[in-house]
Motif scaffolding. Structure first.
Motif, PDB file in Angstrom:
ATOM      1  N   VAL A 120       0.856  -1.197   0.000  1.00 15.30           N
ATOM      2  CA  VAL A 120       0.000   0.000   0.000  1.00 15.30           C
ATOM      3  C   VAL A 120       0.894   1.250   0.000  1.00 15.30           C
ATOM      4  CG1 VAL A 120      -0.286   0.228   2.530  1.00 15.30           C
ATOM      5  CG2 VAL A 120      -2.101   1.013   1.003  1.00 15.30           C
ATOM      6  N   LEU A 121       0.449   2.283  -0.722  1.00 16.98           N
ATOM      7  CA  LEU A 121       1.216   3.531  -0.772  1.00 16.98           C
ATOM      8  C   LEU A 121       1.222   4.200   0.606  1.00 16.98           C
ATOM      9  CD1 LEU A 121       2.586   5.400  -3.078  1.00 16.98           C
ATOM     10  CD2 LEU A 121       0.625   6.876  -2.669  1.00 16.98           C
ATOM     11  N   ILE A 122       2.367   4.688   1.013  1.00 17.08           N
ATOM     12  CA  ILE A 122       2.484   5.402   2.289  1.00 17.08           C
ATOM     13  C   ILE A 122       1.866   6.788   2.109  1.00 17.08           C
ATOM     14  CG2 ILE A 122       4.127   6.383   3.940  1.00 17.08           C
ATOM     15  CD1 ILE A 122       6.105   4.104   2.823  1.00 17.08           C
ATOM     16  N   PRO A 123       0.937   7.187   2.984  1.00 20.22           N
ATOM     17  CA  PRO A 123       0.352   8.530   2.855  1.00 20.22           C
ATOM     18  C   PRO A 123       1.440   9.610   2.970  1.00 20.22           C
ATOM     19  CG  PRO A 123      -0.879   7.225   4.449  1.00 20.22           C
ATOM     20  CD  PRO A 123       0.361   6.451   4.116  1.00 20.22           C
ATOM     21  N   ARG A 124       1.371  10.618   2.082  1.00 19.48           N
ATOM     22  CA  ARG A 124       2.346  11.718   2.060  1.00 19.48           C
ATOM     23  C   ARG A 124       1.715  12.978   2.645  1.00 19.48           C
ATOM     24  NH1 ARG A 124       4.533   7.437  -0.484  1.00 19.48           N
ATOM     25  NH2 ARG A 124       5.749   7.788  -2.368  1.00 19.48           N
ATOM     26  N   PRO A 125       2.526  13.806   3.280  1.00 21.15           N
ATOM     27  CA  PRO A 125       1.985  15.078   3.790  1.00 21.15           C
ATOM     28  C   PRO A 125       1.397  15.949   2.669  1.00 21.15           C
ATOM     29  CG  PRO A 125       4.281  14.776   4.489  1.00 21.15           C
ATOM     30  CD  PRO A 125       3.942  13.606   3.626  1.00 21.15           C
ATOM     31  N   LEU A 172       1.836  -0.144  -8.865  1.00 16.70           N
ATOM     32  CA  LEU A 172       0.427   0.061  -9.201  1.00 16.70           C
ATOM     33  C   LEU A 172      -0.102   1.403  -8.678  1.00 16.70           C
ATOM     34  CD1 LEU A 172      -1.674  -1.891 -10.461  1.00 16.70           C
ATOM     35  CD2 LEU A 172      -2.238  -2.648  -8.150  1.00 16.70           C
ATOM     36  N   ALA A 173       0.461   1.865  -7.559  1.00 14.79           N
ATOM     37  CA  ALA A 173      -0.004   3.108  -6.938  1.00 14.79           C
ATOM     38  C   ALA A 173       0.770   4.324  -7.431  1.00 14.79           C
ATOM     39  CB  ALA A 173       0.128   3.016  -5.424  1.00 14.79           C
ATOM     40  N   LEU A 174       1.801   4.081  -8.239  1.00 14.71           N
ATOM     41  CA  LEU A 174       2.705   5.174  -8.631  1.00 14.71           C
ATOM     42  C   LEU A 174       2.696   5.451 -10.130  1.00 14.71           C
ATOM     43  CD1 LEU A 174       5.771   3.997  -6.499  1.00 14.71           C
ATOM     44  CD2 LEU A 174       4.430   6.062  -6.055  1.00 14.71           C
ATOM     45  N   SER A 194      -9.362  12.304  -5.954  1.00 14.34           N
ATOM     46  CA  SER A 194      -8.426  11.223  -6.271  1.00 14.34           C
ATOM     47  C   SER A 194      -6.975  11.683  -6.208  1.00 14.34           C
ATOM     48  CB  SER A 194      -8.700  10.678  -7.687  1.00 14.34           C
ATOM     49  OG  SER A 194      -7.845   9.585  -7.946  1.00 14.34           O
ATOM     50  N   ASN A 195      -6.161  10.823  -5.633  1.00 15.40           N
ATOM     51  CA  ASN A 195      -4.709  10.930  -5.757  1.00 15.40           C
ATOM     52  C   ASN A 195      -4.287   9.704  -6.551  1.00 15.40           C
ATOM     53  OD1 ASN A 195      -1.942  11.134  -5.501  1.00 15.40           O
ATOM     54  ND2 ASN A 195      -1.897  10.402  -3.383  1.00 15.40           N
ATOM     55  N   PRO A 196      -4.396   9.797  -7.886  1.00 16.01           N
ATOM     56  CA  PRO A 196      -4.141   8.604  -8.700  1.00 16.01           C
ATOM     57  C   PRO A 196      -2.641   8.395  -8.884  1.00 16.01           C
ATOM     58  CG  PRO A 196      -4.574  10.446 -10.144  1.00 16.01           C
ATOM     59  CD  PRO A 196      -4.678  10.983  -8.727  1.00 16.01           C
ATOM     60  N   PRO A 197      -2.238   7.250  -9.434  1.00 18.67           N
ATOM     61  CA  PRO A 197      -0.819   7.105  -9.801  1.00 18.67           C
ATOM     62  C   PRO A 197      -0.482   8.171 -10.842  1.00 18.67           C
ATOM     63  CG  PRO A 197      -2.016   5.016  -9.992  1.00 18.67           C
ATOM     64  CD  PRO A 197      -3.038   6.084  -9.813  1.00 18.67           C
ATOM     65  N   TYR A 198       0.629   8.896 -10.658  1.00 18.98           N
ATOM     66  CA  TYR A 198       0.900   9.972 -11.625  1.00 18.98           C
ATOM     67  C   TYR A 198       2.369  10.121 -12.021  1.00 18.98           C
ATOM     68  CZ  TYR A 198       1.617  12.877  -7.328  1.00 18.98           C
ATOM     69  OH  TYR A 198       2.011  13.396  -6.120  1.00 18.98           O
ATOM     70  N   LEU A 199       3.206   9.163 -11.668  1.00 21.05           N
ATOM     71  CA  LEU A 199       4.606   9.287 -12.088  1.00 21.05           C
ATOM     72  C   LEU A 199       4.744   8.834 -13.546  1.00 21.05           C
ATOM     73  CD1 LEU A 199       6.508   8.034  -8.910  1.00 21.05           C
ATOM     74  CD2 LEU A 199       5.674  10.326  -9.471  1.00 21.05           C
ATOM     75  N   ASN A 200       5.583   9.541 -14.317  1.00 15.11           N
ATOM     76  CA  ASN A 200       5.783   9.153 -15.712  1.00 15.11           C
ATOM     77  C   ASN A 200       6.860   8.071 -15.803  1.00 15.11           C
ATOM     78  OD1 ASN A 200       8.351  10.409 -15.773  1.00 15.11           O
ATOM     79  ND2 ASN A 200       7.434  12.372 -16.360  1.00 15.11           N
ATOM     80  N   TYR A 245      -8.240  16.686  -7.715  1.00 13.95           N
ATOM     81  CA  TYR A 245      -7.103  15.790  -7.944  1.00 13.95           C
ATOM     82  C   TYR A 245      -5.868  16.267  -7.195  1.00 13.95           C
ATOM     83  CZ  TYR A 245      -9.045  13.568 -12.211  1.00 13.95           C
ATOM     84  OH  TYR A 245      -9.781  12.858 -13.117  1.00 13.95           O
ATOM     85  N   GLU A 246      -5.073  15.303  -6.693  1.00 10.38           N
ATOM     86  CA  GLU A 246      -3.668  15.604  -6.426  1.00 10.38           C
ATOM     87  C   GLU A 246      -2.921  15.393  -7.731  1.00 10.38           C
ATOM     88  OE1 GLU A 246      -1.643  13.981  -2.982  1.00 10.38           O
ATOM     89  OE2 GLU A 246       0.205  13.726  -4.164  1.00 10.38           O
ATOM     90  N   THR A 247      -1.909  16.237  -7.984  1.00  5.67           N
ATOM     91  CA  THR A 247      -1.089  16.060  -9.188  1.00  5.67           C
ATOM     92  C   THR A 247       0.385  16.161  -8.824  1.00  5.67           C
ATOM     93  OG1 THR A 247      -0.828  18.402  -9.781  1.00  5.67           O
ATOM     94  CG2 THR A 247      -2.846  17.307 -10.528  1.00  5.67           C
TER      95      THR A 247
HETATM   96  N1  GLN Z   1       3.679  11.617  -4.450  1.00  6.72           N
HETATM   97  C1  GLN Z   1       4.131  10.290  -4.757  1.00  6.72           C
HETATM   98  C2  GLN Z   1       5.634  10.283  -4.992  1.00  6.72           C
HETATM   99  O1  GLN Z   1       6.181  11.279  -5.362  1.00  6.72           O
HETATM  100  C3  GLN Z   1       3.413   9.769  -5.971  1.00  6.72           C
HETATM  101  C4  GLN Z   1       2.051   9.382  -5.584  1.00  6.72           C
HETATM  102  C5  GLN Z   1       1.190   9.134  -6.773  1.00  6.72           C
HETATM  103  O2  GLN Z   1       1.644   8.736  -7.846  1.00  6.72           O
HETATM  104  N2  GLN Z   1      -0.039   9.399  -6.580  1.00  6.72           N
HETATM  105  O3  GLN Z   1       6.277   9.276  -4.767  1.00  6.72           O
END
Ligand code: GLN
Length: 272
Positions: free
Chosen positions: A82-87, A201-203, A178-184, A232-234
């Protein structure tokens, strides 16, 4: 290696940046007390501390070793899968809570909920809200449900691929968050050692990191009441691109907000 200072030295010698803080977290976790108040460690606790330090040095995130982390003032269980919650994500919760000041009992859907951090923080502060959280990962949902149980919060967690068909029987929402996976792809190839232990999967947000924004916005806008909020979080360089996706989908009142480090972090829009 039994005292906080010795533990910190061991971590620091292996390049862990916040060694003092991490040593304190580990000892507090083992003893249930702040390090300065804790009695000397028992032999079992010492052995366990050694093991935690070894695993940390080998690259496991501190949060997984502790099995819990704080988000929006709440203790949340986390661990492998599971993704660790970020501040940073607290900025998204703040934005939604501000928007909900006029409607304290909204219907909210949190897509890609992970540990449930966003859904649970919103329910905690909006007791009258009807909150649903969805995620494709059953592993993540086990954490989310455990966190809901621990905090005695009534949030409905559901397993669903948010890029697939919309699950049946869900009424339209006032807010979709939503805070979806958003890394390229490039970012995925150069992840920090600890982040590599978190679920891809979460990233991973596809080649340009925007895949989930396109898919969620197009698919889920029909599940938002007219005038409802999409939040959205981006990633910090994605706000303009995500705003454009919202505009293309007919959203209005598009608004970008910054996190505490003054990076663009949240994009909001209203369904026309
Ligand atoms: N903020 C996360 C990171 O930088 C990415 C989380 C996400 O993709 N939603 O590792």
């Amino acid at each position: 290696m039994v005292s906080p200072a010795e533990t910190a030295d061991a971590l620091s010698a292996h390049g862990i940046p916040d060694a003092r803080f991490e040593a304190q977290c580990m000892i507090q976790q083992l003893t249930g007390q702040r390090p300065e108040q804790a009695p000397p460690l028992t032999p079992e606790q010492t052995a366990r501390l050694r093991e935690l330090v070894q695993r940390r040095i080998a690259g496991e995130p501190l949060q997984y070793l502790l099995g819990e982390w704080e988000f929006y003032g709440m203790r949340l269980f986390v661990g492998e899968g599971v993704l660790i919650p970020r501040p940073d994500t607290e900025t998204l919760v703040d934005a939604v809570l501000t928007w909900c000041r006029e409607d304290p009992s909204p219907r909210i859907i949190d897509l890609c909920t992970g540990s449930g951090c966003i859904a649970l923080a919103l329910k905690q502060h909006l007791p009258g809200a009807e909150v649903r959280g969805m995620d494709v990962s059953e592993t993540a949902l086990r954490y989310a449900r455990r966190n809901a149980g621990y905090h005695q919060l009534d949030v409905n967690f559901l397993c669903a691929d948010v890029t697939g068909d919309i699950p049946e029987g869900i009424p339209p929402a006032d807010v979709i968050v939503s805070n979806p996976p958003y890394l390229n792809a490039e970012e995925m190839a150069s992840l920090q050692r600890e982040v590599r232990r978190e679920p891809a999967l979460a990233l991973a947000g596809g080649a340009d990191g925007l895949q989930f924004y396109r898919s969620i916005t197009a698919r889920w806008k029909s599940m938002l009441r007219p005038g409802g909020l999409l939040a959205y979080e981006t990633g910090e360089t994605q706000a303009a691109a995500v705003s454009a996706i919202l505009r293309e989908n007919g959203f209005t009142h598009i608004n970008i907000q910054q996190d505490l480090a003054r990076n663009d972090r949240v994009v909001l829009g209203c369904r026309a």
